[in-house]
Write an enzyme that holds these catalytic residues in place. Structure first.
Site, short mmCIF file in Angstrom:
data_model
loop_
_atom_site.label_atom_id
_atom_site.label_comp_id
_atom_site.label_asym_id
_atom_site.label_seq_id
_atom_site.Cartn_x
_atom_site.Cartn_y
_atom_site.Cartn_z
N CYS A 1 0.82 -1.22 0.00
CA CYS A 1 0.00 0.00 0.00
C CYS A 1 0.85 1.26 0.00
CB CYS A 1 -0.94 -0.01 1.20
SG CYS A 1 -1.92 -1.51 1.25
N CYS B 1 -13.00 0.33 8.47
CA CYS B 1 -12.12 -0.21 7.43
C CYS B 1 -12.19 0.62 6.15
CB CYS B 1 -12.54 -1.64 7.08
SG CYS B 1 -12.70 -2.74 8.50
N SER B 2 -11.03 0.85 5.52
CA SER B 2 -11.04 1.49 4.21
C SER B 2 -11.60 0.49 3.21
CB SER B 2 -9.62 1.92 3.84
OG SER B 2 -8.74 0.81 3.84
N ILE C 1 -12.44 -1.39 -0.65
CA ILE C 1 -11.80 -1.90 -1.88
C ILE C 1 -12.21 -0.94 -2.99
CG2 ILE C 1 -11.77 -3.86 -3.48
CD1 ILE C 1 -10.78 -4.64 -0.70
N LYS D 1 -10.21 5.87 4.36
CA LYS D 1 -11.51 5.39 4.82
C LYS D 1 -12.64 5.82 3.91
CE LYS D 1 -14.97 3.85 6.90
NZ LYS D 1 -15.55 3.81 5.55
N HIS E 1 -9.42 3.53 -1.22
CA HIS E 1 -8.05 3.03 -1.09
C HIS E 1 -7.71 2.03 -2.20
CE1 HIS E 1 -4.31 1.86 0.60
NE2 HIS E 1 -4.71 0.91 1.40
#
Lengths: 392, 392
Positions: B89, B212-213, B215, B334, B338
């Site tokens: 990342c 959670c960020s 997909i 977030k 991402h």
């Protein structure tokens, strides 16, 4: 503002054997090559200021991305920065070039450049499918072609255009296996005959099994330092006279002519210009023979012979280590093996051995002082050409 | 020999929206971001001398490696050299740093740095499995953990050690969604409340879905040139004052303390030293909030607050765009989304907008002159910290 650059020397080399390493993972392969290079230069890991790793497809082959940080971590080098570069089968060559710029610019004084691929322990899908990631997936791989298929198309057209014979193609493999028979690190150390190639299993007409480089595991490493400091590490520094990179189309159908790889010519012309040298200055050559046809094409595109005449180089012995134009003295990709991310770095390791006069008897080129490496990704979308010279 | 370096400026920026781009592939995403950056700087593709692309896992996500050459090819830039860099990342941050060195050293005068990931159209295995390639596969992923699991372990320990509350964690997401509500390129532009986070589906205790960020698909691009030439391209050059990278362990179990990410502190200390600045000089911050706990940890490890006190920053409004310490003014990972290889470059795009004063009303930090970006790979094995300043 024109900024000065430093000359860069290769001061340490290391390589694993190439082949099927069933009990060795990605990390262990890199560690073996890395420790060998560190020993060769008489350094410790903590002396290394930057790690650059060429790796094509750790994700597809072993489920592992973040490959360079993993290497720095496994080798105890944290917090040293670590960068993975990827350009398919040219990943190693591009890694060398990134390392070269990092030292030439003065950003770093000791850089480790590694290349690695672990291909036999395939995770998920097959190796051929993973390798197809080097094509334009949407235009080529998706429709089912493989790299053997792509190079077979090139070979068919080339044979049609220039009258290259099936026997001449076979002689590329025969020569490379001969060289590899003197190379204890080579994947295949057996000698073969033209007839063996011609009777081996057909893979993609006209290419047969013995025209194809194998699926291999392996790693290689070189250490780079400013030339002015090189004698701290070695009695025989090898200077990087030039390293140039060019891009071309990924898809074959987009080329004006599929019998030439323009990026090879472009990178070679730039490299010779940068080094202030001509083709005649080169004593030993590593070319990217992923398939036999590629070695012939590459020698032409590099400017070592006229387009269409490459096959004739194989009718006499001139591409052998004792000939006028020694090519792939370690066995090339065909016989030495082709762990894709490692290959570009291994070519450099081989040239350094040759220029140091440290190659095994039977494949050492006498008095070699200048060498050229040609590393190619996919069917030629990335090409790196590097020229090395034994330091004075 | 100490070699001079040039100051480097960002002279053009471009980004796609982040989200689910079902009708757009890897190439089209990069083209959209690349053309936007070229328009912004008033250049043509042929002016670009080097392409660097951050991409984590084209191979796993869409079957495509050789990503940088593909981009150069698709954008009509052949034979311009193209290099893909990968650091999970942090791929985008590392790409920026490679581009920075290429210009600072004088090797190149105009470099395009891109970042891209196409994650929703998953090829082969699931996105969570592909992302696990950022861990040490053999030590972590193989045994079944996911990144949500890894960060949940960190959050559990941190809450135990320092008394961070579940509500404070939630407020990170609430603030980032608020900022994203003013960002037309953000993946999620809806505002949420603490209660929404606390009642969202449990993913890995204590982390819930809204911690959670997502997909995402997306691409971002910045153009780099020597600062001395920058006004040829832009009225408001943004200077790269420092960009530093550090490595840490891939595996959580190898850390002395899982509540701190040492590579963040190392890279930040180096960057502040290189820039000759202190934490107080920073007007706006982009941090790597792959999970809410990561934003809190990162602000501490970067030195913006004492270890264990990060949660308190969220009890009043100081991390909002009109607060004393504006963090993730675009919505962060977030809410902005991402697409892993793009994130590090998108952070830079956001800072440039802020320092130019071009961010949308509601999220623009008034009079921002200096910004910091923190891009992290895996659970902290690679960290890049970059400090930008509006040119005089």
């Amino acid at each position: 503002m024109v900024l000065k650059k430093r000359d860069v020397a290769i001061v340490g080399i290391g390589s694993t054997s190439f082949g099927e390493h069933w009990e060795t993972g990605l990390k262990e392969l890199v560690a073996e090559a890395g420790f060998a290079a560190a020993d060769d230069a008489g350094i410790r890991g903590k002396d290394i200021e930057l790690v650059v790793v060429g790796n094509m497809s750790g994700g597809r082959f072993v489920g592992q991305e973040h490959v360079a940080a993993l290497m720095a971590d496994h080798l105890g080098l944290n917090p040293t920065p670590a960068v993975r570069v990827e350009a398919a089968c040219a990943s190693g060559g591009v890694a060398l070039r990134e390392g070269y710029m990092a030292v030439a610019s003065g950003f770093y004084d000791l850089v480790a450049v590694g290349g690695v691929e672990k291909m036999t322990d395939i995770y998920g899908s097959g190796a051929t499918s993973a390798l197809a990631g080097a094509m334009d997936f949407e235009w080529e791989a998706y429709f089912g072609t493989t790299f053997a298929g792509i190079y077979a198309l090139i070979a068919q057209r080339y044979m049609h255009e220039y009258g290259l014979t099936r026997e001449q193609l076979a002689k590329v493999a025969v020569k490379n296996h001969y060289h590899a028979s003197f190379n204890p690190l080579a994947h295949f150390q057996n000698r073969i005959k033209v007839e063996d190639v011609l009777t081996s299993r057909l893979v993609a007409d006209p290419l047969r099994l013995l025209d194809c480089s194998p699926i291999s595991d392996g790693a290689a490493c070189v250490l780079l330092a400013p030339a002015e400091d090189a004698r701290k590490y070695t009695d025989t520094p090898i200077i990087i006279e030039a390293t140039k990179q060019a891009s071309g189309t990924l898809s074959l159908f987009m080329r004006k002519n599929i019998c030439t790889i323009e990026a090879t010519t472009e990178a070679a012309n730039q490299a010779f210009k940068d080094a202030g040298m001509s083709r005649k200055d080169i004593d030993v050559i590593e070319v990217h023979d992923c398939f036999t046809i590629s070695e012939i094409l590459s020698l032409e595109d590099l400017g070592f012979c006229e387009k269409g005449k490459g096959g004739k180089l194989y009718d006499d012995g001139q591409t052998y280590s004792d000939g006028d134009l020694p090519v792939n003295t370690d066995g090339g990709l065909k016989a030495s093996g082709h762990p894709v991310g490692a290959t570009g770095v291994k070519q450099i390791v081989e040239l350094v051995k040759q220029l140091r006069g440290e190659a095994e008897k039977g494949r050492q080129v006498k008095g070699a002082e200048i060498g050229l490496a040609h590393n190619l990704g996919g069917s030629g979308a990335t090409v790196v050409v590097t020229i090395l010279r034994r330091g004075d």
